[in-house]
Design a protein around this motif. Structure first.
Motif, mmCIF file in Angstrom:
data_model
loop_
_atom_site.group_PDB
_atom_site.id
_atom_site.type_symbol
_atom_site.label_atom_id
_atom_site.label_comp_id
_atom_site.label_asym_id
_atom_site.label_seq_id
_atom_site.Cartn_x
_atom_site.Cartn_y
_atom_site.Cartn_z
ATOM 1 N N TRP A 163 0.829 -1.195 0.000
ATOM 2 C CA TRP A 163 0.000 0.000 0.000
ATOM 3 C C TRP A 163 0.870 1.255 0.000
ATOM 4 O O TRP A 163 0.636 2.187 -0.773
ATOM 5 C CB TRP A 163 -0.925 -0.008 1.213
ATOM 6 C CG TRP A 163 -1.673 1.263 1.462
ATOM 7 C CD1 TRP A 163 -1.619 2.048 2.571
ATOM 8 C CD2 TRP A 163 -2.631 1.902 0.596
ATOM 9 N NE1 TRP A 163 -2.458 3.138 2.461
ATOM 10 C CE2 TRP A 163 -3.092 3.076 1.250
ATOM 11 C CE3 TRP A 163 -3.120 1.617 -0.673
ATOM 12 C CZ2 TRP A 163 -4.022 3.941 0.687
ATOM 13 C CZ3 TRP A 163 -4.050 2.495 -1.255
ATOM 14 C CH2 TRP A 163 -4.489 3.629 -0.571
ATOM 15 N N SER A 164 1.885 1.266 0.816
ATOM 16 C CA SER A 164 2.806 2.403 0.849
ATOM 17 C C SER A 164 3.505 2.566 -0.500
ATOM 18 O O SER A 164 3.740 3.691 -0.959
ATOM 19 C CB SER A 164 3.838 2.220 1.963
ATOM 20 O OG SER A 164 3.206 2.194 3.231
ATOM 21 N N PHE A 165 3.818 1.439 -1.137
ATOM 22 C CA PHE A 165 4.445 1.478 -2.457
ATOM 23 C C PHE A 165 3.527 2.157 -3.469
ATOM 24 O O PHE A 165 3.971 2.994 -4.272
ATOM 25 C CB PHE A 165 4.785 0.065 -2.923
ATOM 26 C CG PHE A 165 5.330 -0.004 -4.319
ATOM 27 C CD1 PHE A 165 6.658 0.307 -4.582
ATOM 28 C CD2 PHE A 165 4.514 -0.387 -5.389
ATOM 29 C CE1 PHE A 165 7.163 0.250 -5.877
ATOM 30 C CE2 PHE A 165 5.001 -0.441 -6.684
ATOM 31 C CZ PHE A 165 6.336 -0.123 -6.930
ATOM 32 N N SER A 166 2.238 1.812 -3.457
ATOM 33 C CA SER A 166 1.302 2.441 -4.396
ATOM 34 C C SER A 166 1.212 3.941 -4.159
ATOM 35 O O SER A 166 1.167 4.738 -5.106
ATOM 36 C CB SER A 166 -0.087 1.805 -4.272
ATOM 37 O OG SER A 166 -0.153 0.570 -4.959
ATOM 38 N N ASP A 169 -5.275 1.224 9.430
ATOM 39 C CA ASP A 169 -3.843 1.545 9.418
ATOM 40 C C ASP A 169 -3.425 2.117 8.064
ATOM 41 O O ASP A 169 -2.599 3.041 7.983
ATOM 42 C CB ASP A 169 -3.020 0.292 9.722
ATOM 43 C CG ASP A 169 -3.145 -0.158 11.173
ATOM 44 O OD1 ASP A 169 -3.571 0.663 12.011
ATOM 45 O OD2 ASP A 169 -2.827 -1.332 11.460
ATOM 46 N N MET A 170 -4.003 1.566 6.990
ATOM 47 C CA MET A 170 -3.676 2.043 5.651
ATOM 48 C C MET A 170 -4.187 3.460 5.429
ATOM 49 O O MET A 170 -3.496 4.299 4.821
ATOM 50 C CB MET A 170 -4.260 1.091 4.599
ATOM 51 C CG MET A 170 -3.574 -0.266 4.552
ATOM 52 S SD MET A 170 -4.386 -1.394 3.388
ATOM 53 C CE MET A 170 -3.226 -2.779 3.398
ATOM 54 N N LYS A 206 -0.769 10.476 6.548
ATOM 55 C CA LYS A 206 0.553 10.969 6.911
ATOM 56 C C LYS A 206 1.427 11.208 5.679
ATOM 57 O O LYS A 206 2.071 12.259 5.549
ATOM 58 C CB LYS A 206 1.233 9.986 7.858
ATOM 59 C CG LYS A 206 0.582 9.892 9.241
ATOM 60 C CD LYS A 206 1.296 8.867 10.114
ATOM 61 C CE LYS A 206 0.665 8.794 11.505
ATOM 62 N NZ LYS A 206 1.311 7.761 12.356
ATOM 63 N N MET A 207 1.441 10.242 4.769
ATOM 64 C CA MET A 207 2.313 10.343 3.603
ATOM 65 C C MET A 207 1.880 11.482 2.680
ATOM 66 O O MET A 207 2.709 12.271 2.197
ATOM 67 C CB MET A 207 2.322 9.015 2.835
ATOM 68 C CG MET A 207 3.350 8.972 1.713
ATOM 69 S SD MET A 207 3.414 7.367 0.868
ATOM 70 C CE MET A 207 3.919 6.292 2.220
ATOM 71 N N ALA A 243 3.522 15.274 1.620
ATOM 72 C CA ALA A 243 3.773 15.568 0.203
ATOM 73 C C ALA A 243 3.040 16.806 -0.285
ATOM 74 O O ALA A 243 3.073 17.115 -1.482
ATOM 75 C CB ALA A 243 3.377 14.358 -0.645
ATOM 76 N N GLY A 244 2.353 17.513 0.628
ATOM 77 C CA GLY A 244 1.712 18.759 0.237
ATOM 78 C C GLY A 244 0.254 18.644 -0.138
ATOM 79 O O GLY A 244 -0.281 19.512 -0.847
ATOM 80 N N PHE A 245 -0.413 17.576 0.340
ATOM 81 C CA PHE A 245 -1.840 17.408 0.089
ATOM 82 C C PHE A 245 -2.624 17.650 1.371
ATOM 83 O O PHE A 245 -2.195 17.254 2.459
ATOM 84 C CB PHE A 245 -2.146 15.992 -0.423
ATOM 85 C CG PHE A 245 -1.707 15.740 -1.838
ATOM 86 C CD1 PHE A 245 -2.612 15.829 -2.884
ATOM 87 C CD2 PHE A 245 -0.380 15.428 -2.125
ATOM 88 C CE1 PHE A 245 -2.210 15.603 -4.191
ATOM 89 C CE2 PHE A 245 0.027 15.200 -3.425
ATOM 90 C CZ PHE A 245 -0.888 15.291 -4.462
ATOM 91 N N GLU A 246 -3.798 18.279 1.233
ATOM 92 C CA GLU A 246 -4.693 18.471 2.370
ATOM 93 C C GLU A 246 -5.818 17.448 2.288
ATOM 94 O O GLU A 246 -6.359 17.186 1.214
ATOM 95 C CB GLU A 246 -5.286 19.878 2.374
ATOM 96 C CG GLU A 246 -6.088 20.216 1.128
ATOM 97 C CD GLU A 246 -6.953 21.437 1.289
ATOM 98 O OE1 GLU A 246 -7.177 21.862 2.447
ATOM 99 O OE2 GLU A 246 -7.424 21.963 0.259
#
Length: 399
Positions: free
Chosen positions: A195-198, A242-243, A249-250, A254-257
């Motif tokens: 999931w983090s990879f995607s 958790d996902m 957080k990620m 990265a600059g998203f709200e």
């Protein structure tokens, strides 16, 4: 399979009297119910057909007539956002899409501030298609990627690969800077690392918006059947939570709200229409804005200008499928407001409590459960409130 016009939806008998009785529609949705292949999790009213099936041409002709009828009856004069969804609109090809979008451009007063979204799948994006629809007014694309891991795409029955997804995004970005991508968490064979990879792969592109959805196993779908026989197992609710937290957080870094429970917009000004990158069309659904749906199984919502027992109606075609009283409409607006990071003004709660005294107790309970908090004169959902959305939203449904 749609074989003849008799199986297509009748053209709505849209009356010009609508303008005198209801608030003007401000959002327009056009439904294209065709796909190359139905995904294993899909329970939408869509159908997989060959791209040259005559039913597609018949349906588009019908839809174009409906748009012209709506325009003739002054129903499209206040439209601020347009969304062509499905199904897979881009599956029907550039020729049909150009005819459809050209009709819309003649029927709606397209302004620089009008948000015009085309839903797409990576396998049906071509440079020529993007060029043609962008030239006619489409200024936002919503791309159904779902995952950048081929094994996960296979589990969902998607027809594209991760490589095609990357290519489609870059093809769109060559013409249009406002691109949203859908990603899904809780897919069978997916774990927190994949999931983090995607998410990381999505962030390699200059996207302006991401929609993050937990997978729901719907009854009657091939995915539900596979889960029932033990062939596939989606992630449990704890892992999905958790996902969702990991995505928050990620994407925040990265600059998203995160402006809605499942929606993230890049901060800054939209260069194409001098607005933010929040989806204007989706926000219309969450904030009680009247919307018109055209096409088979496309829903509409209208609001009466004058008082009475019914304040708000939902329709499927010409049939009213739900009527809400004024009090029910107020509760619905408050519930939907809790999907948004901005929440609801405290003064609005106080005002609504005058005719719905039970609201005071509801808000106190939600705060005690730490599902809602008061900030700067607004009641806003907490992260826990979003993760326990059903528990939060159900509080606004009164028997």
């Amino acid at each position: 399979m749609l074989e003849n016009n008799e199986k297509l939806p009748a053209i709505p008998k849209l009356s010009s009297q609508h303008a005198e009785l209801y608030e003007p529609y401000r959002a327009l949705y056009i439904h294209i119910p065709f796909c190359k292949q139905r995904c294993t999790y899909c329970d939408f009213k869509t159908e997989a057909l060959p791209s040259d099936d005559l039913a597609i041409e018949s349906y588009l002709e019908q839809t174009i007539r409906e748009i012209r009828t709506a325009s003739k009856n002054s129903l499209l004069g206040s439209i601020e956002s347009i969304y062509i969804g499905g199904g897979t609109p881009t599956f029907i090809g550039a020729k049909h899409l150009v005819n459809l979008i050209y009709t819309i451009s003649l029927s709606v007063n397209l302004k620089p501030t009008t948000e015009f979204t085309l839903e797409a799948n990576p396998d049906s994006i071509t440079p020529a298609l993007v060029r043609d629809v962008f030239a006619l007014g489409v200024n936002r694309f919503s791309l159904g990627v779902q995952s950048f891991v081929d094994k996960e795409l296979g589990a969902l029955g998607r027809v594209h690969t991760a490589k095609q997804a990357h290519g489609a995004i870059e093809t769109i970005l060559e013409r249009c800077e406002n691109v949203s991508v859908d990603l899904m968490c809780g897919i069978p064979v997916q774990d927190l690392a994949s999931w983090s990879f995607s998410l990381e792969q999505a962030l390699t592109h200059q996207l302006t918006h991401l929609s993050i959805y937990p997978l729901t196993v719907e009854e009657g779908t091939p995915l539900a059947a596979a889960v029932a026989r033990g062939a596939l197992q989606p992630a449990n609710e704890d892992l999905q939570a958790d996902m969702m937290v990991a995505a928050s957080k990620m994407l925040g870094k990265a600059g998203f709200e995160r402006y809605e429970v499942a929606s993230y917009a890049r901060t800054g000004e939209n260069k194409q229409n001098s607005a933010s990158y929040r989806s204007k069309h989706n926000t219309a659904y969450w904030t009680g804005v009247p919307y018109l749906g055209i096409g088979e199984h496309a829903a509409s919502m209208r609001i009466k200008l004058y008082g009475g027992e019914c304040a708000r109606e939902r329709l499927m075609g010409n049939t009213v499928i739900e009527s809400l009283s004024h009090k029910e409409a107020v509760l619905e607006d408050l519930m939907l407001g809790m999907r948004l990071a901005d929440g609801v003004l405290a003064s609005r709660i106080v005002s609504a409590s005058q005719e719905l005294p039970e609201l005071t107790g509801i808000m106190e309970e939600l705060q005690a459960l730490m599902l809602v908090e008061e900030k700067a004169g607004r009641f806003v959902p907490t992260t826990q409130g979003w993760l326990l959305g059903n528990e939060l939203f159900s509080r606004f449904i009164l028997s």
